[in-house]
Enzyme design. Structure first.
Site, PDB file in Angstrom:
ATOM      1  N   ARG A  93      29.830   7.463 -26.502  1.00  0.00           N
ATOM      2  CA  ARG A  93      28.949   8.326 -27.270  1.00  0.00           C
ATOM      3  C   ARG A  93      29.828   9.364 -27.966  1.00  0.00           C
ATOM      4  O   ARG A  93      30.562  10.108 -27.319  1.00  0.00           O
ATOM      5  CB  ARG A  93      27.944   9.031 -26.373  1.00  0.00           C
ATOM      6  CG  ARG A  93      27.012   9.943 -27.173  1.00  0.00           C
ATOM      7  CD  ARG A  93      26.258  10.910 -26.289  1.00  0.00           C
ATOM      8  NE  ARG A  93      25.408  11.793 -27.094  1.00  0.00           N
ATOM      9  CZ  ARG A  93      24.946  12.965 -26.677  1.00  0.00           C
ATOM     10  NH1 ARG A  93      25.261  13.412 -25.469  1.00  0.00           N
ATOM     11  NH2 ARG A  93      24.183  13.702 -27.456  1.00  0.00           N
ATOM     12  N   ASP A 150      25.932   9.850 -32.769  1.00  0.00           N
ATOM     13  CA  ASP A 150      24.612  10.468 -32.736  1.00  0.00           C
ATOM     14  C   ASP A 150      24.098  10.810 -34.129  1.00  0.00           C
ATOM     15  O   ASP A 150      22.919  11.107 -34.298  1.00  0.00           O
ATOM     16  CB  ASP A 150      24.650  11.743 -31.877  1.00  0.00           C
ATOM     17  CG  ASP A 150      24.116  11.508 -30.477  1.00  0.00           C
ATOM     18  OD1 ASP A 150      23.297  10.588 -30.306  1.00  0.00           O
ATOM     19  OD2 ASP A 150      24.504  12.240 -29.556  1.00  0.00           O
ATOM     20  N   LEU A 210      13.586  16.333 -26.005  1.00  0.00           N
ATOM     21  CA  LEU A 210      13.645  17.640 -25.357  1.00  0.00           C
ATOM     22  C   LEU A 210      14.450  17.548 -24.067  1.00  0.00           C
ATOM     23  O   LEU A 210      14.066  16.871 -23.117  1.00  0.00           O
ATOM     24  CB  LEU A 210      12.226  18.144 -25.051  1.00  0.00           C
ATOM     25  CG  LEU A 210      11.241  18.133 -26.224  1.00  0.00           C
ATOM     26  CD1 LEU A 210       9.868  18.612 -25.764  1.00  0.00           C
ATOM     27  CD2 LEU A 210      11.756  19.002 -27.372  1.00  0.00           C
ATOM     28  N   GLY A 211      15.581  18.237 -24.048  1.00  0.00           N
ATOM     29  CA  GLY A 211      16.419  18.286 -22.867  1.00  0.00           C
ATOM     30  C   GLY A 211      17.285  19.519 -22.949  1.00  0.00           C
ATOM     31  O   GLY A 211      16.914  20.510 -23.582  1.00  0.00           O
ATOM     32  N   ASP A 284      17.813  25.707 -17.127  1.00  0.00           N
ATOM     33  CA  ASP A 284      17.093  24.550 -16.602  1.00  0.00           C
ATOM     34  C   ASP A 284      15.591  24.815 -16.647  1.00  0.00           C
ATOM     35  O   ASP A 284      15.098  25.746 -15.997  1.00  0.00           O
ATOM     36  CB  ASP A 284      17.539  24.264 -15.168  1.00  0.00           C
ATOM     37  CG  ASP A 284      17.053  22.923 -14.644  1.00  0.00           C
ATOM     38  OD1 ASP A 284      15.883  22.571 -14.896  1.00  0.00           O
ATOM     39  OD2 ASP A 284      17.835  22.225 -13.972  1.00  0.00           O
ATOM     40  N   MET A 285      14.864  23.998 -17.399  1.00  0.00           N
ATOM     41  CA  MET A 285      13.427  24.197 -17.542  1.00  0.00           C
ATOM     42  C   MET A 285      12.704  24.107 -16.210  1.00  0.00           C
ATOM     43  O   MET A 285      11.702  24.806 -15.983  1.00  0.00           O
ATOM     44  CB  MET A 285      12.861  23.171 -18.532  1.00  0.00           C
ATOM     45  CG  MET A 285      11.367  23.286 -18.774  1.00  0.00           C
ATOM     46  SD  MET A 285      10.864  24.905 -19.448  1.00  0.00           S
ATOM     47  CE  MET A 285      11.406  24.720 -21.158  1.00  0.00           C
TER      48      MET A 285
END
Length: 398
Positions: A93, A150, A210-211, A284-285
């Site tokens: 990646r 990406d 979403l991350g 961190d959500m």
């Protein structure tokens, strides 16, 4: 001896990997194992899980283990553990391919030099992506390495969707919108017909990845026509530690009035902002959703607000909206965030099915049957997307 493909995603403190059978074009069923070496620079943790989720290997490496050392450990472990397999190719990646690369490419010294030119445009990722390629080339000079970008999925964005209102000479030098998370969006585009049906896949769809990194993409007939990230992966949505969209005047203010250096501003915008900066607690959500701290609540509210704002913008670019898709760690697992976004998208025609949203596991519909705009959650698989590109470009596709 059968061939296997290795997928690598190297970051600032980790090397993540996935190993696939390569006798045919890979699917999720061809995953052998996955894992990574994390906490590089501290106490490196090397963990591998099988395709069924069971632990295959779990150990700690010596403190001070470098990225190059970790790469050698990983390759050595693969070769020792799977003597019946031959490592035929490796896919990496790579976050930024600029205007040069519109698809996967065989890595050569010339390609590496070109990729290094993008280090400053993706400082959280690009230097480490390319260093992993270089480290592996030293270990196995003859091994085929494929760079998967990406940015490639957005390569054919309409010109108006890539342009900044800057002097033309800067645009001609490559200062333009590129977009990111393309491997994720490409995977979702391929899954849409199976999960949501061909009619949805052929329509006007906004996908929200979403991350820790977050962006959104407007797709028409599964092609990118607009996206929230721009010249770098800093633009657009609020993220874990990245600020997202920001008035450029703020940068000028920090330079002139606060006497900050460019590197200090880079650290501020990339590593100290976003959910972490607003909450003062975490990037961190999951931690923020579990907290009753008012600053955590404010960070979540701003995160959702920015998604809702960008959703309206992307729907305008599409001329309407037929479907909304959530993916990425937060998009796939945080039903509360999906609920809030869908409620703010009611004006677009999204009607949430609260029960379906709350109980969803895996891929599925979360909107009510009579919702004018359907809403879905679909797990992404960037590793599998890379594996497929590698198979097509390397031995399997020839």
């Amino acid at each position: 001896m059968s061939d296997v493909l290795l997928v690598l995603n190297a970051g600032s403190s980790s090397i993540k990997f996935a190993l696939y059978e390569a006798h045919t074009e890979p699917t999720a069923d061809h995953l052998i194992c996955e894992g990574g070496i994390g906490s590089l620079g501290h106490r490196p943790h090397f963990k591998v899980v099988n395709s069924d989720g069971s632990t295959r290997y779990d150990t700690y490496l010596p403190e001070g283990t470098s990225h190059d050392d970790a790469m050698a450990v990983l390759i050595g472990w693969i070769e020792t553990t799977f003597p019946e397999h031959r490592l035929s190719a490796v896919g990496h990646r790579v976050v930024h391919g600029g205007a040069l690369f519109d698809g996967p490419v065989d890595v050569t010294p010339e390609v590496i030099a070109q990729l290094r030119a993008f280090d400053r445009l993706a400082p959280l990722h690009q230097p480490h992506n390319v260093s992993a390629i270089e480290a592996l080339a030293k270990l196995h000079p003859s091994l085929t390495q494929i760079a998967c970008f990406d940015t490639a999925f957005h390569h054919r964005l309409p010109e108006v969707a890539t342009a900044f209102a800057l002097p033309r000479e800067l645009t001609e030098q490559g200062v333009r919108r590129y977009g990111f998370h393309g491997l994720s969006y490409e995977y979702i585009a391929g899954r849409l017909p199976d999960v949501a049906g061909q009619a949805v896949a052929d329509g006007r769809v906004v996908v929200a990845h979403l991350g820790a990194g977050a962006s959104m993409c407007a797709m028409l007939r599964c092609r990118s026509i607009a996206t929230t990230m721009g010249f770098t992966a800093l633009d657009g949505l609020m993220m874990g530690s990245r600020c997202g969209e920001l008035d450029p005047g703020v940068v000028l203010y920090l330079l002139e009035e606060k006497s900050m250096t460019a590197r200090e501003i880079e650290d501020l915008l990339y590593r100290e902002s976003g959910l972490l900066g607003v909450s003062g607690i975490s990037d961190d959500m999951r931690t923020l959703l579990a907290s009753d701290d008012p600053h955590a609540c404010e960070a979540i509210e701003l995160f959702v607000y920015r998604i809702a704002r960008e959703l309206g913008s992307l729907a305008a670019a599409l001329g309407g909206l037929d479907a909304l898709v959530f993916t990425g760690g937060i998009g796939e697992h945080a039903s509360e965030i999906r609920r809030r976004v869908c409620e703010q998208a009611a004006w677009l025609g999204v009607t949430l099915d609260p029960d379906a949203n709350a109980r969803l596991s895996g891929a599925g519909r979360i909107s009510a049957p009579d919702s004018k705009v359907s809403a879905w959650a679909i797990p992404t698989d960037e590793d599998l997307m890379i594996a497929r590109h590698v198979w097509r470009l390397a031995d399997g596709g020839r």
